[in-house]
Design a protein around this motif. Structure first.
Motif, PDB file in Angstrom:
ATOM      1  N   ASP A  18      -3.189  42.520  -5.142  1.00 23.29           N
ATOM      2  CA  ASP A  18      -3.510  43.873  -4.660  1.00 23.29           C
ATOM      3  C   ASP A  18      -2.687  44.258  -3.435  1.00 23.29           C
ATOM      4  O   ASP A  18      -2.985  45.227  -2.741  1.00 23.29           O
ATOM      5  CB  ASP A  18      -5.005  44.007  -4.360  1.00 23.29           C
ATOM      6  N   GLY A  19      -1.627  43.471  -3.149  1.00 31.50           N
ATOM      7  CA  GLY A  19      -0.694  43.838  -2.090  1.00 31.50           C
ATOM      8  C   GLY A  19      -1.043  43.340  -0.710  1.00 31.50           C
ATOM      9  O   GLY A  19      -0.307  43.600   0.241  1.00 31.50           O
ATOM     10  N   LYS A  20      -2.131  42.608  -0.550  1.00 32.75           N
ATOM     11  CA  LYS A  20      -2.532  42.104   0.759  1.00 32.75           C
ATOM     12  C   LYS A  20      -1.814  40.785   1.065  1.00 32.75           C
ATOM     13  O   LYS A  20      -1.414  40.052   0.167  1.00 32.75           O
ATOM     14  CB  LYS A  20      -4.044  41.893   0.810  1.00 32.75           C
ATOM     15  N   THR A  21      -1.676  40.494   2.355  1.00 31.45           N
ATOM     16  CA  THR A  21      -1.117  39.221   2.791  1.00 31.45           C
ATOM     17  C   THR A  21      -2.254  38.249   3.072  1.00 31.45           C
ATOM     18  O   THR A  21      -3.175  38.575   3.828  1.00 31.45           O
ATOM     19  CB  THR A  21      -0.253  39.401   4.058  1.00 31.45           C
ATOM     20  N   VAL A  22      -2.197  37.092   2.439  1.00 33.52           N
ATOM     21  CA  VAL A  22      -3.259  36.093   2.579  1.00 33.52           C
ATOM     22  C   VAL A  22      -2.666  34.823   3.175  1.00 33.52           C
ATOM     23  O   VAL A  22      -1.638  34.329   2.720  1.00 33.52           O
ATOM     24  CB  VAL A  22      -3.906  35.779   1.215  1.00 33.52           C
ATOM     25  N   ARG A  23      -3.358  34.302   4.205  1.00 35.83           N
ATOM     26  CA  ARG A  23      -2.964  33.037   4.818  1.00 35.83           C
ATOM     27  C   ARG A  23      -4.025  31.986   4.527  1.00 35.83           C
ATOM     28  O   ARG A  23      -5.171  32.314   4.210  1.00 35.83           O
ATOM     29  CB  ARG A  23      -2.796  33.204   6.323  1.00 35.83           C
ATOM     30  N   LEU A  24      -3.628  30.736   4.657  1.00 37.38           N
ATOM     31  CA  LEU A  24      -4.586  29.651   4.406  1.00 37.38           C
ATOM     32  C   LEU A  24      -5.783  29.772   5.337  1.00 37.38           C
ATOM     33  O   LEU A  24      -6.930  29.539   4.925  1.00 37.38           O
ATOM     34  CB  LEU A  24      -3.900  28.291   4.588  1.00 37.38           C
ATOM     35  N   ASN A  25      -5.557  30.150   6.591  1.00 42.02           N
ATOM     36  CA  ASN A  25      -6.656  30.286   7.543  1.00 42.02           C
ATOM     37  C   ASN A  25      -7.705  31.295   7.078  1.00 42.02           C
ATOM     38  O   ASN A  25      -8.894  31.182   7.401  1.00 42.02           O
ATOM     39  CB  ASN A  25      -6.126  30.708   8.919  1.00 42.02           C
ATOM     40  N   ASP A  26      -7.272  32.283   6.300  1.00 40.55           N
ATOM     41  CA  ASP A  26      -8.198  33.302   5.799  1.00 40.55           C
ATOM     42  C   ASP A  26      -9.154  32.730   4.747  1.00 40.55           C
ATOM     43  O   ASP A  26     -10.192  33.338   4.451  1.00 40.55           O
ATOM     44  CB  ASP A  26      -7.424  34.467   5.164  1.00 40.55           C
TER      45      ASP A  26
ATOM     46  N   ASP B 187     -10.731  20.715   1.812  1.00 40.34           N
ATOM     47  CA  ASP B 187     -12.105  20.854   2.270  1.00 40.34           C
ATOM     48  C   ASP B 187     -12.275  22.199   2.990  1.00 40.34           C
ATOM     49  O   ASP B 187     -11.342  23.002   3.072  1.00 40.34           O
ATOM     50  CB  ASP B 187     -12.528  19.672   3.161  1.00 40.34           C
ATOM     51  N   ALA B 188     -13.461  22.445   3.512  1.00 45.69           N
ATOM     52  CA  ALA B 188     -13.769  23.745   4.106  1.00 45.69           C
ATOM     53  C   ALA B 188     -12.981  24.019   5.380  1.00 45.69           C
ATOM     54  O   ALA B 188     -12.888  25.162   5.821  1.00 45.69           O
ATOM     55  CB  ALA B 188     -15.274  23.828   4.403  1.00 45.69           C
ATOM     56  N   LYS B 189     -12.385  22.977   5.971  1.00 41.17           N
ATOM     57  CA  LYS B 189     -11.606  23.149   7.192  1.00 41.17           C
ATOM     58  C   LYS B 189     -10.102  23.183   6.938  1.00 41.17           C
ATOM     59  O   LYS B 189      -9.302  23.157   7.873  1.00 41.17           O
ATOM     60  CB  LYS B 189     -11.941  22.032   8.183  1.00 41.17           C
ATOM     61  N   GLY B 190      -9.717  23.207   5.674  1.00 45.18           N
ATOM     62  CA  GLY B 190      -8.286  23.280   5.354  1.00 45.18           C
ATOM     63  C   GLY B 190      -7.576  21.952   5.367  1.00 45.18           C
ATOM     64  O   GLY B 190      -6.349  21.898   5.470  1.00 45.18           O
ATOM     65  N   LYS B 191      -8.320  20.859   5.244  1.00 45.27           N
ATOM     66  CA  LYS B 191      -7.714  19.531   5.169  1.00 45.27           C
ATOM     67  C   LYS B 191      -7.645  19.088   3.703  1.00 45.27           C
ATOM     68  O   LYS B 191      -8.503  19.446   2.897  1.00 45.27           O
ATOM     69  CB  LYS B 191      -8.515  18.509   5.984  1.00 45.27           C
ATOM     70  N   PHE B 192      -6.634  18.297   3.401  1.00 49.03           N
ATOM     71  CA  PHE B 192      -6.486  17.811   2.032  1.00 49.03           C
ATOM     72  C   PHE B 192      -7.625  16.865   1.659  1.00 49.03           C
ATOM     73  O   PHE B 192      -7.926  15.919   2.383  1.00 49.03           O
ATOM     74  CB  PHE B 192      -5.167  17.055   1.861  1.00 49.03           C
ATOM     75  N   LEU B 193      -8.258  17.139   0.535  1.00 53.61           N
ATOM     76  CA  LEU B 193      -9.136  16.160  -0.095  1.00 53.61           C
ATOM     77  C   LEU B 193      -8.343  15.409  -1.155  1.00 53.61           C
ATOM     78  O   LEU B 193      -8.285  14.185  -1.167  1.00 53.61           O
ATOM     79  CB  LEU B 193     -10.343  16.849  -0.738  1.00 53.61           C
TER      80      LEU B 193
END
Length: 293
Positions: A161-169, A260-266
């Protein structure tokens, strides 16, 4: 006069280009003939695989010839076992380097690093060049950030939909990323399975990242519309030359990644959602995250 000189120059340039093309074609043909003759001699047992003739081949040809030979001699040996065999049985440093670096990349690109200590031990025992050891260390170092428990590299990708998405989001829930391509039948089957998983695991966020040339962006959006994915979940586009592909070491597609929920690799290299053992991975995730759904 200037126009006449330009025309003459273009004629001469065209002749030179044609001559170079013919020369290159003749060279390529000669290389293929040489490769085929050497291949036949090795496979027929006329000469040993440990021959200096291999050094004149291109890297891809060396790898192909060695693999063809080992398909007959060591058919049950995996790629790293073959690399060990090459280290102990072939003296050419160039052949060793070509094959061992290829084997290392093959394993690392599939998320397997359990062999690393063994292959470096083998290199020490076989007294290979420092150049090979250094190249191998540099390659392994590229994959060090992609280990369970490490922070996943941030990315910035465009959604459909044209939005910019980052991992933090996307943090706050466990995140399952499916990396796919438009023309892959197995990838499309994965997308269907992901839609089923969304209702089964509501505490997990599912994201797809398509890897395509920039010119395929509209085709990707059309695919999402035609197949009912538009408006359902988060779908991102990564140019095939984008940093995302490099930092996440995306070579084989489909590729599944579990954070995981904090952005770390599982699980940096997770199995396909269609795999029979996939539910066990999500059971583990539930246990870790306290998801009772």
């Amino acid at each position: 006069m200037g126009k006449k000189l330009l025309i003459q120059f273009m004629i001469v340039w065209g002749v030179c280009v044609s001559a170079h093309a013919r020369e290159q074609q003749a060279c390529d043909t000669s290389t293929v003939v040489k490769m085929n003759r050497l291949y036949d001699r090795v496979m027929n047992g006329d000469i040993d695989i440990d021959t200096s003739d291999l050094e004149s081949l291109r890297e891809s040809e060396i790898i192909r010839l060695v693999n063809s030979f080992l398909d007959l001699k060591e058919p049950k040996t995996d790629v790293m076992g073959r690399a060990t065999w090459v280290l102990y049985n072939i003296r050419s440093e160039r052949v060793r380097e070509c094959y061992v670096m290829w084997a290392l990349a093959e394993k690392l690109d599939r998320g397997d690093n359990t062999f690393i200590d063994h292959i470096f031990t083998d290199m020490d025992l076989c007294s290979v060049s420092e150049k090979l050891k250094n190249r191998a260390r540099e390659l392994v170092a590229l994959y060090e950030p992609l280990q369970p428990g490490k922070d996943a590299p941030d990315f910035e990708l465009e959604s459909n939909d044209g939005k910019t998405v980052r991992l933090n989001d996307l943090q706050g829930k466990p995140l399952f990323i499916e990396v796919w391509k438009l023309d892959s039948a197995s990838c499309r089957k994965d997308l269907v399975r992901l839609e089923e998983l969304k209702s089964e695991h509501k505490n997990v966020q599912f994201v797809t990242v398509v890897v395509e040339p920039l010119g395929r962006k509209e085709a990707w959006k059309q695919f999402l519309r035609d197949n009912g994915y538009e408006g359902k979940g988060i779908h991102l586009f990564a140019d095939e030359n984008a940093a995302f592909r490099k930092t996440y070491r995306i070579k084989y597609i489909p590729r599944c990644i579990l954070l995981d929920a904090k952005g770390k690799f599982l699980i940096p290299w997770c199995m396909s959602p269609r795999h029979e053992y996939f539910p066990y991975f999500f059971s583990m995730l539930k246990q870790q995250q306290g998801d009772k759904n």
